[in-house]
Design an enzyme around this catalytic site. Sequence first.
Site, PDB file in Angstrom:
ATOM      1  CE  LYS A  13      -1.861   2.843   2.873  1.00 40.17           C
ATOM      2  NZ  LYS A  13      -2.008   4.148   2.192  1.00 40.17           N
ATOM      3  CD  GLU A  61      12.999   3.676   8.029  1.00 34.18           C
ATOM      4  OE1 GLU A  61      12.979   4.573   8.907  1.00 34.18           O
ATOM      5  OE2 GLU A  61      12.892   3.892   6.825  1.00 34.18           O
ATOM      6  CB  CYS A 117      12.931   8.498   8.508  1.00 38.02           C
ATOM      7  SG  CYS A 117      13.691   7.465   7.261  1.00 38.02           S
ATOM      8  CD  GLU A 124      10.324  11.935  11.844  1.00 40.95           C
ATOM      9  OE1 GLU A 124       9.244  11.377  12.092  1.00 40.95           O
ATOM     10  OE2 GLU A 124      11.244  11.389  11.223  1.00 40.95           O
TER      11      GLU A 124
END
Length: 483
Positions: free
Chosen positions: A189, A263, A297, A394
């Site tokens: 997906k 991850e 990331c 983040e």
Amino acid sequence: MFEYAPAPESRDIVDLKSSYGLFINGEFVDGSGKPFKTVNPATEEKLAEVATASSDDVDRAVQAARKAFGAWSGLPGAERAKYLFRIARIIQERARELAVLESLDNGKPIRESRDVDLPLVAAHFFYYAGWADKLGYAGFGRRTTDGHSGANPRPLGVAGQVIPWNFPLLMLAWKIAPALACGNTVVLKPAETTPLTALLFAEICQQADLPPGVVNIVTGAGETGAAVVAHPDVNKVAFTGSTEVGRVIARTVAGTDKKLTLELGGKAANIVFEDAALDQAVEGIVNGIFFNQGHVCCAGSRLLVQESIQDELLTALKRRLSTLRLGDPLDKNTDIGAINSAEQLAKIRQLSDLGESEGAERWSPACELPAKGYWFPPTLFTGVAQSHAIAREEIFGPVLSVLTFRTPAEAVEKANNTPYGLSAGIWTEKGSRILWMADKLRAGVVWANTFNRFDPTSPFGGYKESGYGREGGLLGLEAYLDV
Ligand code: NDP
């Protein structure tokens, strides 16, 4: 700064359709959910309507993958390799088309999709194609006296894979190439805001005559991803995205025998010592946080600079940031493209405003933002304390938080003072210091005198809230094998 005439890459090479279906069992089919639109984030122009896969559609995709699994996993590795090599070569042949489509749907500069993403995508397929017939020699499982593995490690079955929007095609390659090489079949997906290159990849699977059902692509929002993850006939789940959704997925998978790799997010420290080559470090800092608009990331979002060179480094960094070109992602001169979505832009704005209200000082170069689309200027914050939200959370945008340190030990302590542990960078002339630091940094990847370098042979993944499991290299194979 030199003035450049616009040098736009033509979008004519892309044959955009007005609507796209799901890719199940080798064919494009309608989805039974409500279709959604995908837009060009640089202009807000609607690019296409895309089908939404309901849980029934996901079930069909998983069944197709299950049916294909027997024959695919039974093929000799060398035969599977032929398909992967073929896919890799078609990706190279159609690289320009894929790069333009990626930049249109994601907003990233064509220079990056063309020169970074696409070469890495092809390299991943080539790399794992090479392993497909050598799994028994990859060092997994029981070894015999001649050093070879006692038995070929077995594939897991159907892999359910959910990927984010920051590197749509590259994350697809990280997921699909090792899965297929090991003999698994997949249901993938893509992210809601960037489904188009995955659907073009589906066409490439057809072009490569990949047997039906080996790769299935189901588009949709978070619920579609949740249905893939929760499907009882999925044997392996691989996810890249936010820590928040990673937690939800870990809970879903808990108590089942599904194998899981996650991850997740990061808040990497990019550490510059006073003996570093400063101009080189400035390039590394820029690459660390402004590459791909900071939607990375492993971005070096916290700059830790030794106090003695703070002023000098910041002057050089600001000068360099003033030369970055922000604008049309399809222009070959563009350094900084569009933010991927209105939601992400709102998040970047909110965290940046919070940084200011918490007392950090904000700076951006003079830079005109286009009137339409989602844009955020390259930004740096000085006077950042470790307690500030912009030092902890983040941001996933072109925003750098600058902190200082005096001693190597303090640098290590500050770098590790984060719930994440995905990556870190060290800039120094001293090799011994690099090794000493790398040993102490709790980060899956540590770059020395460079940043954001990727290679299919090198495993990638995190500690702590950055997730578990590794992608890339031999460890990336292990994630798709019963060893
Ligand atoms: P998400 O983690 O929500 O999205 C990643 C993928 O998971 C997408 O395909 C998404 O679908 C899907 N998804 C969402 N909810 C579920 C669920 N419950 N079960 C299964 N799959 C699900 O990231 P966002 O796009 O919402 O970004 C939010 C923040 O996450 C960013 O601001 C950034 O900080 C961080 N992020 C980190 C990434 C990384 O690589 N570390 C990558 C992307 C984001 P859909 O696209 O439809 O939502």
